[in-house]
Design an enzyme around this catalytic site. Structure first.
Site, PDB file in Angstrom:
ATOM      1  N   ILE A  27      -7.607  54.979  -8.974  1.00 37.83           N
ATOM      2  CA  ILE A  27      -7.428  53.605  -8.486  1.00 37.83           C
ATOM      3  C   ILE A  27      -7.347  53.753  -6.960  1.00 37.83           C
ATOM      4  O   ILE A  27      -6.732  54.697  -6.455  1.00 37.83           O
ATOM      5  CB  ILE A  27      -6.137  52.984  -9.077  1.00 37.83           C
ATOM      6  CG1 ILE A  27      -5.916  51.542  -8.592  1.00 37.83           C
ATOM      7  CG2 ILE A  27      -4.895  53.815  -8.808  1.00 37.83           C
ATOM      8  CD1 ILE A  27      -4.753  50.817  -9.333  1.00 37.83           C
ATOM      9  N   SER A  28      -7.977  52.853  -6.207  1.00 38.38           N
ATOM     10  CA  SER A  28      -7.978  52.987  -4.745  1.00 38.38           C
ATOM     11  C   SER A  28      -6.579  52.778  -4.163  1.00 38.38           C
ATOM     12  O   SER A  28      -5.740  52.099  -4.760  1.00 38.38           O
ATOM     13  CB  SER A  28      -8.928  51.967  -4.126  1.00 38.38           C
ATOM     14  OG  SER A  28     -10.236  52.149  -4.594  1.00 38.38           O
ATOM     15  N   HIS A  29      -6.345  53.341  -2.963  1.00 39.33           N
ATOM     16  CA  HIS A  29      -5.099  53.098  -2.233  1.00 39.33           C
ATOM     17  C   HIS A  29      -4.933  51.597  -2.010  1.00 39.33           C
ATOM     18  O   HIS A  29      -5.917  50.931  -1.688  1.00 39.33           O
ATOM     19  CB  HIS A  29      -5.156  53.712  -0.830  1.00 39.33           C
ATOM     20  CG  HIS A  29      -5.040  55.184  -0.806  1.00 39.33           C
ATOM     21  ND1 HIS A  29      -6.053  56.012  -1.206  1.00 39.33           N
ATOM     22  CD2 HIS A  29      -4.021  55.982  -0.416  1.00 39.33           C
ATOM     23  CE1 HIS A  29      -5.652  57.259  -1.059  1.00 39.33           C
ATOM     24  NE2 HIS A  29      -4.434  57.273  -0.596  1.00 39.33           N
ATOM     25  N   ARG A  42       0.737  45.813  -9.907  1.00 41.02           N
ATOM     26  CA  ARG A  42      -0.068  47.043  -9.859  1.00 41.02           C
ATOM     27  C   ARG A  42       0.367  48.064 -10.918  1.00 41.02           C
ATOM     28  O   ARG A  42      -0.449  48.857 -11.384  1.00 41.02           O
ATOM     29  CB  ARG A  42       0.014  47.663  -8.452  1.00 41.02           C
ATOM     30  CG  ARG A  42      -0.992  48.793  -8.226  1.00 41.02           C
ATOM     31  CD  ARG A  42      -1.085  49.188  -6.764  1.00 41.02           C
ATOM     32  NE  ARG A  42      -2.153  50.129  -6.492  1.00 41.02           N
ATOM     33  CZ  ARG A  42      -1.965  51.433  -6.264  1.00 41.02           C
ATOM     34  NH1 ARG A  42      -0.764  51.941  -6.285  1.00 41.02           N
ATOM     35  NH2 ARG A  42      -2.997  52.217  -6.013  1.00 41.02           N
TER      36      ARG A  42
END
Ligand code: SAH
Length: 214
Positions: A63-65, A37
């Site tokens: 960016i999403s959780h 990530r």
């Protein structure tokens, strides 16, 4: 950029956090163990890349959780070889998770800056989804229908074209709502084409924007 033992250790911790939050799907957890990530974030955030946080990725987007990515991926029940359409490529992290799950991924992004950045990054990490600069409300007619569709931005309503581009027995996961929070909706299409909707909780996404790509 390097992927060190330290990063792998941090990924393992993140996977434990996801498990504690209720993510049980083995394939999804394995994908989180693999995808680096920190490569998807600005260098300034490398240390925090494996915490359950959202970050700016440029062009005013986030960016999403990790939990949200894991949750949406789990809801889709992806089988190897599924054709999956993603709306909102963004950093490409969710795209990479889908690739790790064995899906054939098609992903659309309306911010040119992000589309170009992610188109450059994903092949370097060994992922080869089909990426498009365009408007997610239209879906991707030339590759339709899809086994699964995932929308990673908050939609004011469920775009009809996405429902149309779903195969029988297909699933569409989409956060719906216009404020800062949306309700996660899972749509399943039966083998006869009948549509069923279930509500899967409240989440927070950046908005799915209506005007066509600049
Ligand atoms: N899956 C991404 C999430 C990024 S945030 C990730 O893991 O990083 C949502 C993304 O949806 C943003 O990049 C935003 O630009 C994009 N987006 C918003 N409206 C869109 C639309 N109509 N069509 C395609 N992408 C859209």
């Amino acid at each position: 950029m390097e992927d060190s033992y330290k990063h792998k250790g941090m990924r393992k911790q993140l996977v434990e956090t996801l498990q504690n939050k209720g993510i049980q799907n083995k394939e999804v957890l394995e994908a989180f163990m693999v995808v680096p990530r920190h490569f998807f974030l600005d260098k300034a955030f490398t240390e925090q890349a494996y915490t359950n946080m959202a970050f700016q990725i440029g062009a005013d987007q986030t960016i999403s959780h990790p939990y949200t990515v894991a949750f949406q991926s789990t809801m889709l029940e992806i089988s190897k070889g599924d054709k999956v359409l993603e709306i909102g490529t963004g950093s490409g992290f969710q795209t990479a998770i889908l690739c790790e799950l064995g899906a054939k991924v098609f992903s659309i992004e309306r911010q040119k800056e992000l589309f170009l950045k992610t188109r450059h990054l994903l092949p370097k990490l060994g992922y080869s989804p089909k990426l498009k600069y365009g408007d997610g409300y239209e879906g991707w007619e030339s590759f339709a229908p899809f086994d699964k569709i995932i929308v990673t931005c908050g939609a004011p309503y469920i775009p009809q074209k996405l429902v149309e581009q779903l195969k029988p027995n297909g699933k569409l996961i989409i956060p719906v709502g216009e404020g800062s929070q949306q309700e996660m909706i899972l749509i399943t299409k039966s083998s006869e084409g009948e549509i069923k909707q279930t509500r899967e909780g409240v989440f927070s996404f950046v908005p799915m924007l209506k005007n066509t790509a600049k």
